[in-house]
Design a protein around this motif. Structure first.
Motif, PDB file in Angstrom:
ATOM      1  N   UNK A  73       0.499  -0.955   0.218  1.00  0.00           N
ATOM      2  CA  UNK A  73       0.017   0.118   0.001  1.00  0.00           C
ATOM      3  C   UNK A  73       0.338   1.043   0.257  1.00  0.00           C
ATOM      4  N   UNK A  74       0.470   2.028  -1.363  1.00  0.00           N
ATOM      5  CA  UNK A  74       1.573   3.408  -1.052  1.00  0.00           C
ATOM      6  C   UNK A  74       1.295   4.640  -2.101  1.00  0.00           C
ATOM      7  N   UNK A  75       0.342   4.266  -3.480  1.00  0.00           N
ATOM      8  CA  UNK A  75      -0.282   4.752  -3.604  1.00  0.00           C
ATOM      9  C   UNK A  75      -1.073   5.547  -3.511  1.00  0.00           C
ATOM     10  N   UNK A  76      -1.483   7.041  -3.480  1.00  0.00           N
ATOM     11  CA  UNK A  76      -2.650   7.961  -3.172  1.00  0.00           C
ATOM     12  C   UNK A  76      -3.403   7.182  -3.619  1.00  0.00           C
ATOM     13  N   UNK A  77      -4.678   7.407  -2.444  1.00  0.00           N
ATOM     14  CA  UNK A  77      -6.394   6.627  -3.891  1.00  0.00           C
ATOM     15  C   UNK A  77      -6.389   5.692  -3.400  1.00  0.00           C
ATOM     16  N   UNK A  78      -5.959   4.493  -3.657  1.00  0.00           N
ATOM     17  CA  UNK A  78      -5.875   3.218  -3.065  1.00  0.00           C
ATOM     18  C   UNK A  78      -7.016   2.824  -2.417  1.00  0.00           C
ATOM     19  N   UNK A  79      -7.922   1.813  -2.732  1.00  0.00           N
ATOM     20  CA  UNK A  79      -9.208   1.634  -1.777  1.00  0.00           C
ATOM     21  C   UNK A  79      -9.003   0.218  -1.357  1.00  0.00           C
ATOM     22  N   UNK A  80      -9.765  -0.133  -0.032  1.00  0.00           N
ATOM     23  CA  UNK A  80      -9.725  -1.539   0.143  1.00  0.00           C
ATOM     24  C   UNK A  80     -10.031  -1.891   1.234  1.00  0.00           C
ATOM     25  N   UNK A  81     -10.218  -2.770   1.857  1.00  0.00           N
ATOM     26  CA  UNK A  81     -10.360  -3.296   3.837  1.00  0.00           C
ATOM     27  C   UNK A  81      -9.189  -3.162   3.878  1.00  0.00           C
ATOM     28  N   UNK A  82      -7.627  -3.496   3.448  1.00  0.00           N
ATOM     29  CA  UNK A  82      -6.693  -3.240   3.865  1.00  0.00           C
ATOM     30  C   UNK A  82      -5.875  -2.493   4.263  1.00  0.00           C
ATOM     31  N   UNK A  83      -6.793  -1.503   3.748  1.00  0.00           N
ATOM     32  CA  UNK A  83      -6.299   0.207   3.478  1.00  0.00           C
ATOM     33  C   UNK A  83      -7.498   0.472   5.023  1.00  0.00           C
ATOM     34  N   UNK A  84      -8.181   0.528   5.703  1.00  0.00           N
ATOM     35  CA  UNK A  84      -8.990   0.190   6.232  1.00  0.00           C
ATOM     36  C   UNK A  84      -8.274  -0.591   7.252  1.00  0.00           C
ATOM     37  N   UNK A  85      -8.357  -1.062   7.592  1.00  0.00           N
ATOM     38  CA  UNK A  85      -7.052  -2.018   8.900  1.00  0.00           C
ATOM     39  C   UNK A  85      -5.239  -0.755   8.812  1.00  0.00           C
ATOM     40  N   UNK A  86      -4.883  -0.922   8.000  1.00  0.00           N
ATOM     41  CA  UNK A  86      -4.038   0.389   7.773  1.00  0.00           C
ATOM     42  C   UNK A  86      -4.534   1.808   8.727  1.00  0.00           C
ATOM     43  N   UNK A  87      -5.723   1.970   8.531  1.00  0.00           N
ATOM     44  CA  UNK A  87      -6.088   3.157   8.978  1.00  0.00           C
ATOM     45  C   UNK A  87      -6.600   2.942  10.459  1.00  0.00           C
ATOM     46  N   UNK A  88      -7.429   2.209  10.443  1.00  0.00           N
ATOM     47  CA  UNK A  88      -7.534   1.781  11.938  1.00  0.00           C
ATOM     48  C   UNK A  88      -6.671   1.946  12.903  1.00  0.00           C
TER      49      UNK A  88
ATOM     50  N   UNK B 156     -10.650   8.426  -7.189  1.00  0.00           N
ATOM     51  CA  UNK B 156      -9.403   7.788  -8.694  1.00  0.00           C
ATOM     52  C   UNK B 156      -7.541   7.501  -7.996  1.00  0.00           C
ATOM     53  N   UNK B 157      -7.067   7.074  -8.055  1.00  0.00           N
ATOM     54  CA  UNK B 157      -6.226   6.665  -8.014  1.00  0.00           C
ATOM     55  C   UNK B 157      -4.892   7.147  -8.971  1.00  0.00           C
ATOM     56  N   UNK B 158      -4.358   8.055  -8.251  1.00  0.00           N
ATOM     57  CA  UNK B 158      -3.403   8.799  -9.236  1.00  0.00           C
ATOM     58  C   UNK B 158      -1.538   8.550  -9.006  1.00  0.00           C
ATOM     59  N   UNK B 159      -1.140   8.031  -9.662  1.00  0.00           N
ATOM     60  CA  UNK B 159       0.576   8.240  -9.957  1.00  0.00           C
ATOM     61  C   UNK B 159       1.338   9.181 -10.399  1.00  0.00           C
ATOM     62  N   UNK B 160       1.697   8.783 -10.949  1.00  0.00           N
ATOM     63  CA  UNK B 160       3.129  10.427 -11.359  1.00  0.00           C
ATOM     64  C   UNK B 160       3.192   9.902 -13.205  1.00  0.00           C
ATOM     65  N   UNK B 161       2.763   9.032 -13.625  1.00  0.00           N
ATOM     66  CA  UNK B 161       2.115   8.345 -14.752  1.00  0.00           C
ATOM     67  C   UNK B 161       1.055   8.003 -15.014  1.00  0.00           C
ATOM     68  N   UNK B 162       0.089   7.965 -14.166  1.00  0.00           N
ATOM     69  CA  UNK B 162      -0.843   8.103 -15.325  1.00  0.00           C
ATOM     70  C   UNK B 162      -2.637   8.303 -13.966  1.00  0.00           C
ATOM     71  N   UNK B 163      -3.160   7.953 -14.465  1.00  0.00           N
ATOM     72  CA  UNK B 163      -4.451   8.296 -13.438  1.00  0.00           C
ATOM     73  C   UNK B 163      -5.029   6.890 -13.664  1.00  0.00           C
ATOM     74  N   UNK B 164      -5.658   6.096 -12.613  1.00  0.00           N
ATOM     75  CA  UNK B 164      -6.450   4.872 -12.454  1.00  0.00           C
ATOM     76  C   UNK B 164      -7.702   5.552 -12.502  1.00  0.00           C
ATOM     77  N   UNK B 165      -8.823   3.890 -12.369  1.00  0.00           N
ATOM     78  CA  UNK B 165      -9.787   4.135 -12.217  1.00  0.00           C
ATOM     79  C   UNK B 165     -10.165   4.595 -11.633  1.00  0.00           C
ATOM     80  N   UNK B 166     -11.605   5.853 -11.366  1.00  0.00           N
ATOM     81  CA  UNK B 166     -12.246   5.582 -11.111  1.00  0.00           C
ATOM     82  C   UNK B 166     -13.099   4.654  -9.778  1.00  0.00           C
ATOM     83  N   UNK B 167     -13.085   4.616  -8.408  1.00  0.00           N
ATOM     84  CA  UNK B 167     -13.432   3.764  -7.538  1.00  0.00           C
ATOM     85  C   UNK B 167     -15.327   4.563  -6.853  1.00  0.00           C
ATOM     86  N   UNK B 168     -15.979   3.350  -6.486  1.00  0.00           N
ATOM     87  CA  UNK B 168     -16.875   4.091  -5.078  1.00  0.00           C
ATOM     88  C   UNK B 168     -16.748   3.499  -3.517  1.00  0.00           C
TER      89      UNK B 168
END
Length: 367
Positions: free
Chosen positions: A111-126, A146-158
């Motif tokens: 986990x290192x890219x701003x905009x990543x979404x998921x249950x594992x991210x929720x565990x990290x935050x909690x 939307x996940x954003x990197x230095x080279x591309x923009x990811x797919x929007x996630x709800x």
């Protein structure tokens, strides 16, 4: 003259015998025989439960073997008996700490890219929030990110209620946490093997690896901090048991303690020798944990409740009489022998039902 003397002597002898007889009859009379006392008992209305006992073992709950997920050389292990809580170091790989986080979802990716979404991210935050780090606000469920990197923009996630979002504020919190626990460099990127997620604090048991071993094998035994009693019983008994049911535990010093069934295994285990049939594992929590605080790996006796009959008439087993024609009866005190139907036997009592038998009736029983 001689005949008169003999005759007088005979008369006196008879008179003396008569006087003795009269004297004997005038003495105190023998006491009358006492009636034989019989014990009686009252017919009571009560709840009856039958019981059976099994041998159990005291130990720490949730015992399991901890397996590493990060490749490298194992450089540190905690000593047996130590308790590791949230944020504590479980072991070190290449001298990099692997921390304990609480949760139900494992870390399954970096986990290192701003905009990543998921249950594992929720565990990290909690966990970082619980450790006192400011992680900033998390996007609400229904938000599109939307996940954003230095080279591309990811797919929007709800975002859903089960998700966490790796925001810039959360990444900054990861950097501060890494610096605090000695991770160099503190990049703000959480590698998959940097933490292990477990339900809670663990007690360290025996080591399964040595320093210098590969860190992806079995490392050590861990368990919950709380102790419990484990009982292996015949699978046929499992239907009588359920979580929440009360039991009585007899400890090695013969003192008794209350217990509550925590779980009944649904996995049937084959007996080691295959002779006694399938088995199930029952875990019992001791109601007063201090009762087994100083008990370790000891055998105890666990009494389980089987069938329960409520509001039934019962008498001591000693009140039952076998009838010549079969069956049983009870002798009503001062009354007749009455045939009864016998039900459950439990704790020296027996359930009965018969004509004229009611709560309060007294019956003859053994003393």
């Amino acid at each position: 003259m001689g005949k008169r003397i003999l005759l007088l002597a005979g008369v006196l002898a008879l008179a003396g015998g008569a006087a003795y007889a009269v004297h004997a009859r005038s003495g105190p009379e023998a006491p009358p025989a006492r009636p034989v006392a019989v014990a009686t008992a009252e017919v009571v209305k009560t709840d009856l439960s039958d019981y059976w006992s099994e041998s159990g073992t005291v130990g720490f709950r949730g015992q399991r073997t901890l397996r590493g997920v990060q490749a490298g050389v194992l450089t540190w292990l905690p000593r047996p008996g130590r308790t590791i809580s949230r944020g504590g170091t479980l072991y070190r790989v290449g001298d990099r700490p692997v921390a304990l986080f609480y949760g139900s979802s494992p870390m399954f990716r970096d986990i290192g890219t701003v905009g990543m979404v998921g249950r594992d991210v929720k565990v990290l935050a909690a966990n970082l929030r619980a450790l006192g780090y400011r992680i900033g606000p998390q996007p609400s469920p229904g938000t599109t990110v939307t996940t954003v990197t230095t080279v591309t923009t990811g797919v929007p996630t709800v975002v859903t209620a089960q998700d966490g979002v790796f925001t810039a504020a959360l990444q900054a919190a990861v950097k501060r946490w890494q610096a605090a626990i000695g991770v160099r460099p503190a990049t703000g990127i959480l590698a998959r093997g940097d933490v292990l997620v477990l339900p809670g604090a663990v007690r360290v048991g025996a080591a399964a690896a040595q320093l210098g071993d590969d860190a992806t094998g079995n490392l050590m035994a861990v368990s919950d901090q709380a102790k419990a009693v484990t009982v292996v019983i015949d699978a046929g008994r499992a239907d009588d048991l359920k979580a929440g049911q009360k039991v009585r535990i007899t400890l090695p010093d013969s003192t008794a303690a209350g217990g509550t069934i925590s779980s009944v295994s649904s996995n049937i285990q084959a007996d080691a020798e295959g002779a006694d049939g399938p088995k199930v594992r029952v875990v019992v929590a001791v109601d007063d944990a201090s009762a087994i605080k100083n008990v370790s790996s000891a055998d105890v006796d666990v009494r389980f409740t089987g069938t329960t009959r409520r509001n039934v008439l019962a008498v001591p087993v000693g009140a039952l009489l076998a009838l010549r024609g079969g069956g049983y009866g009870v002798q009503v005190s001062g009354g007749a022998l009455t045939a009864v139907k016998v039900g459950l036997f439990a704790d020296g009592m027996v359930q009965i039902d018969g004509t004229g038998i009611a709560a309060g009736t007294r019956v003859v029983t053994t003393s």
